[in-house]
Design a protein around this motif. Structure first.
Motif, PDB file in Angstrom:
ATOM      1  N   ASP A 219      24.953  30.844  40.781  1.00 15.33           N
ATOM      2  CA  ASP A 219      26.111  30.553  41.620  1.00 15.33           C
ATOM      3  C   ASP A 219      25.612  29.959  42.931  1.00 15.33           C
ATOM      4  N   ASN A 225      24.583  36.365  43.324  1.00  9.25           N
ATOM      5  CA  ASN A 225      25.667  36.778  42.428  1.00  9.25           C
ATOM      6  C   ASN A 225      25.096  37.113  41.051  1.00  9.25           C
ATOM      7  N   LEU A 230      31.936  33.063  38.895  1.00 10.53           N
ATOM      8  CA  LEU A 230      31.520  32.231  40.020  1.00 10.53           C
ATOM      9  C   LEU A 230      32.482  32.402  41.185  1.00 10.53           C
ATOM     10  N   TYR A 257      25.531  35.306  35.764  1.00 13.79           N
ATOM     11  CA  TYR A 257      24.814  34.493  36.742  1.00 13.79           C
ATOM     12  C   TYR A 257      23.666  35.294  37.355  1.00 13.79           C
ATOM     13  N   ALA A 308      27.684  25.506  40.254  1.00 10.97           N
ATOM     14  CA  ALA A 308      26.622  26.278  39.603  1.00 10.97           C
ATOM     15  C   ALA A 308      25.482  25.340  39.247  1.00 10.97           C
TER      16      ALA A 308
END
Length: 315
Positions: A219, A225, A230, A257, A308
């Motif tokens: 992220d 994260n 996201l 993530y 991302a």
């Protein structure tokens, strides 16, 4: 892209020295101890699993730059006759050439020991493929404080590092994902999702057919994260609230993530396998399909953007 090394990429995994005793003085009580690394500090930094590391340069035996550096983390053990033994760590070496204190007022009076873990990092984009004879030098020392100060040397033993360039070039189709217009009425509460018809295909062209590939999505609005959602990009370009973005890989599993990693991390929940090295092919691909998820009890309509990145690791 495959003709050059990538500055800041991990060249090895963590190499563990095993627990080594550095002080054993019956009758002497050490109130604190820590580590100083006096190797030259490089001009790059390295981050992994939420920790920032100082990268130290490693030079060739003739004093020439090798284009290779190292990072260090340490686990410590100290024992006292009354208090028993305590194990602490990892202690992240991130203070440059400054003293890194591990323990303070521990009343340790025997068996102070360290286990060092070292990882080698590319500090140059021009590392020539081949074998490098490195190490064989004093890189720092441990400092132990009581009514007097004692030091224990920290050395980097001689070793040979073989550097081979291999990897894959990635392409995305489409390069930018447009998830289209989604009505807030499509959600029915926190945790509910609305799918988009906007899959993206990630294709890999690899330098050798016997390479294994793993992927990690990060992220870019919050690199620490570790969830499956996201965060939306803050600022004027995002006016929607109460929603986030998720990705399904190959139409089934939700992507988790995590911090980017160019090396295989067996304990990472965020890394997944894209290609096994036993699959003898120079190509591979996977499909990522985004969806919106409701993250708050109310949703504010508007534009929703997220960013991302994908990092590949090879084995």
């Amino acid at each position: 892209m495959l003709n050059n090394s990538i500055i800041g990429e991990a060249l090895t995994g963590w190499i563990n020295s095993g627990l080594q005793q550095v002080m054993n003085s019956q009758g002497v009580t050490y109130g604190s101890f820590g580590l100083i690394i006096n190797s030259p500090v490089s001009n790059i930094s390295y981050s992994e699993s939420g920790y920032n590391y100082t990268v130290y340069n490693v030079y060739l035996p003739g004093g020439e730059p090798s284009g290779i550096g190292f990072i260090l983390r340490t686990y410590s053990q100290d024992c006292g006759i009354v208090i028993g033994c305590a194990n602490t760590g990892p202690h992240i070496q991130n203070t440059g050439n400054d003293y890194k204190q591990f323990r303070d007022v521990v009343a340790a009076n025997f068996n102070v020991a360290y286990a060092y873990e070292i990882k080698f990092i590319a500090t140059s984009a021009n590392i020539t493929t081949g074998s490098y004879d490195l190490g064989g030098s004093l890189v720092g020392y441990s400092s132990f404080f009581t009514t007097f100060k004692a030091d224990g040397d920290v050395g980097l033993g001689s070793f040979r590092l073989t550097y081979e360039q291999s990897g894959c070039t990635a392409s995305l189709s489409p390069a930018v994902i447009n998830m289209g217009v989604v009505s807030p009425l499509g959600f029915s509460g926190v945790g509910t999702t609305v799918a988009s018809n906007a899959p993206v295909t990630v294709s890999l062209q690899c330098s050798t057919p016997d390479i294994g590939v793993l992927a990690t999505m990060t992220d870019q609005n919050n690199t620490s994260n570790s969830t499956q959602t996201l965060q939306l990009t803050p600022g004027a370009t995002t006016t929607a609230t109460g929603v986030g973005v998720q990705f399904l890989r190959d139409g089934s599993s939700l992507v988790t993530y995590g911090p980017d990693s160019s090396f295989v991390e067996s304990s990472s929940a965020a890394q997944w396998r894209v290609k096994d090295k036993s699959t003898l092919s120079n190509t591979a691909q996977f499909v990522l399909t985004p969806q919106y998820i409701q993250t708050a009890s109310s949703i504010t309509p508007g534009e929703a953007n997220a960013v991302a990145s994908i990092t590949f690791a090879y084995d």
